[in-house]
Write a protein that holds these residues in place. Structure first.
Motif, PDB file in Angstrom:
ATOM      1  N   ALA A 152       0.834  -1.203   0.000  1.00 15.69           N
ATOM      2  CA  ALA A 152       0.000   0.000   0.000  1.00 15.69           C
ATOM      3  C   ALA A 152       0.866   1.250   0.000  1.00 15.69           C
ATOM      4  N   VAL A 153       1.976   1.216   0.719  1.00 13.06           N
ATOM      5  CA  VAL A 153       2.913   2.343   0.698  1.00 13.06           C
ATOM      6  C   VAL A 153       3.503   2.495  -0.703  1.00 13.06           C
ATOM      7  N   ALA A 154       3.827   1.351  -1.345  1.00 17.25           N
ATOM      8  CA  ALA A 154       4.358   1.398  -2.705  1.00 17.25           C
ATOM      9  C   ALA A 154       3.337   1.979  -3.677  1.00 17.25           C
ATOM     10  N   LEU A 155       2.067   1.685  -3.457  1.00 20.05           N
ATOM     11  CA  LEU A 155       1.013   2.163  -4.353  1.00 20.05           C
ATOM     12  C   LEU A 155       0.655   3.620  -4.101  1.00 20.05           C
ATOM     13  N   LEU A 189       0.624  -4.173 -10.362  1.00 17.49           N
ATOM     14  CA  LEU A 189       0.467  -4.304  -8.911  1.00 17.49           C
ATOM     15  C   LEU A 189       1.433  -5.340  -8.363  1.00 17.49           C
ATOM     16  N   ALA A 190       1.636  -6.435  -9.105  1.00 16.91           N
ATOM     17  CA  ALA A 190       2.603  -7.452  -8.694  1.00 16.91           C
ATOM     18  C   ALA A 190       4.002  -6.862  -8.661  1.00 16.91           C
ATOM     19  N   LEU A 191       4.324  -6.004  -9.622  1.00 20.15           N
ATOM     20  CA  LEU A 191       5.634  -5.361  -9.656  1.00 20.15           C
ATOM     21  C   LEU A 191       5.858  -4.500  -8.426  1.00 20.15           C
ATOM     22  N   LEU A 192       4.855  -3.730  -8.059  1.00 19.36           N
ATOM     23  CA  LEU A 192       4.968  -2.891  -6.867  1.00 19.36           C
ATOM     24  C   LEU A 192       5.176  -3.740  -5.622  1.00 19.36           C
ATOM     25  N   SER A 193       4.447  -4.850  -5.538  1.00 19.12           N
ATOM     26  CA  SER A 193       4.542  -5.698  -4.353  1.00 19.12           C
ATOM     27  C   SER A 193       5.909  -6.365  -4.252  1.00 19.12           C
ATOM     28  N   VAL A 194       6.490  -6.720  -5.396  1.00 20.85           N
ATOM     29  CA  VAL A 194       7.789  -7.391  -5.397  1.00 20.85           C
ATOM     30  C   VAL A 194       8.911  -6.415  -5.065  1.00 20.85           C
ATOM     31  N   LEU A 195       8.871  -5.238  -5.682  1.00 17.85           N
ATOM     32  CA  LEU A 195       9.951  -4.275  -5.492  1.00 17.85           C
ATOM     33  C   LEU A 195       9.844  -3.529  -4.181  1.00 17.85           C
TER      34      LEU A 195
END
Length: 286
Positions: free
Chosen positions: A139-142, A270-276
């Motif tokens: 959520a912080v990444a998003l 969204l998967a990219l944000l969660s991974v990085l």
């Protein structure tokens, strides 16, 4: 002003008892195959509460040092205490449980338990005035770190009408609806809480801003956001998500969970944000 005496021995016993009663699964931790500890380890509780393990050891041994209100609030959140348990903890720490700083708002333990199992999903817990109380790393990444704000800017309602940057991660075509919904929700909160409340004070502050003042005159109530959310991320661009909401009516708090349709470009982003993770994408945001 606090006029309660610190009960170091009572605090020590209470902390030990709550720590031993919690299991790793209760706070979103995995139970290792060789785990022999009954309850949580001190290191685990210290991390959950944002304190050092050495400080927790001192507390569990009956410290003579009085924990601050902020530390007491952090312990209550970390140990997933109920409102009654939280009030008991504050008294043991030598503090009256009322008249707390809004930054120390107690988070619903039920919502926290759900959130513990969503650490790979964008999710955040929101207070009744749009104040973000806790976020998962995705959520912080998003959305950016929305827990960093202080004072009136803790409220997303306030930021939306006073800071143009607060709208940066939302599709411009949706800004008008966001504004109307924010005013509608704030109207309901101010009516429910009455004059002299935090909601009423926020309304008074926002009346000096033309967009808010004009929308307030419309007398709109009951407006709701669509479950479809369209974001514009500074690194990966547009992301179309769905938002599911869990509500704790007793605390007036909501858990927002953001998901994407599998197989879509937004799902991959969204998967990219969660991974990085948050380091690259946290940035400033509303």
């Amino acid at each position: 002003m606090d006029d309660v005496k610190l009960d170091g021995d009572g605090l020590a016993a209470f902390l030990r008892g709550r720590r031993l009663a919690l299991q790793p699964e209760d706070v979103g931790l995995r139970r290792g195959p060789r785990r022999r500890t009954s309850g949580l380890r001190r290191e685990e509780v210290a991390e959950l509460c944002g304190m050092s393990a050495d400080y927790l050891v001192r507390l569990e041994r009956g410290t003579k040092s009085k924990p601050s209100r902020q530390m007491a609030a952090a312990i209550a959140r970390g140990l997933r205490l109920t409102p009654e348990e939280r009030n008991h903890l504050f008294l043991l720490c030598g503090h009256r449980p009322d008249a707390l700083d809004p930054r120390d708002a107690h988070i619903s333990p039920g919502l926290l338990r759900v959130m513990d199992r969503l650490q790979d999903t964008p999710a955040e817990i929101i207070g009744p005035l749009g104040d973000t109380l806790q976020q998962t790393p995705p959520a912080v990444a998003l959305l950016g770190d929305e827990t960093r704000h202080t004072g009136s800017t803790r409220s997303a309602f306030y930021r939306w009408f006073t800071d143009p940057a607060a709208r940066a991660r939302y599709l411009p075509e949706d800004h008008g609806l966001h504004s109307r919904v924010y005013v509608s929700v704030l109207r309901a909160a101010a009516t429910a809480q009455g004059s002299g409340s935090s909601a009423a004070a926020l309304v008074a502050q926002l009346q000096q801003y033309q967009e808010f003042a004009e929308l307030w005159q419309r007398q709109e109530v009951g407006l709701r956001w669509s479950s479809a959310k369209r974001f514009v991320h500074p690194e990966v661009g547009r992301i179309d998500l769905y938002c599911q909401t869990l509500l704790d009516p007793d605390e007036g708090q909501s858990l927002l969970i953001f998901t994407a349709t599998p197989g879509t470009e937004s799902y991959d982003k969204l998967a990219l944000l969660s991974v990085l993770g948050t380091d690259r994408f946290a940035g400033s945001a509303s």
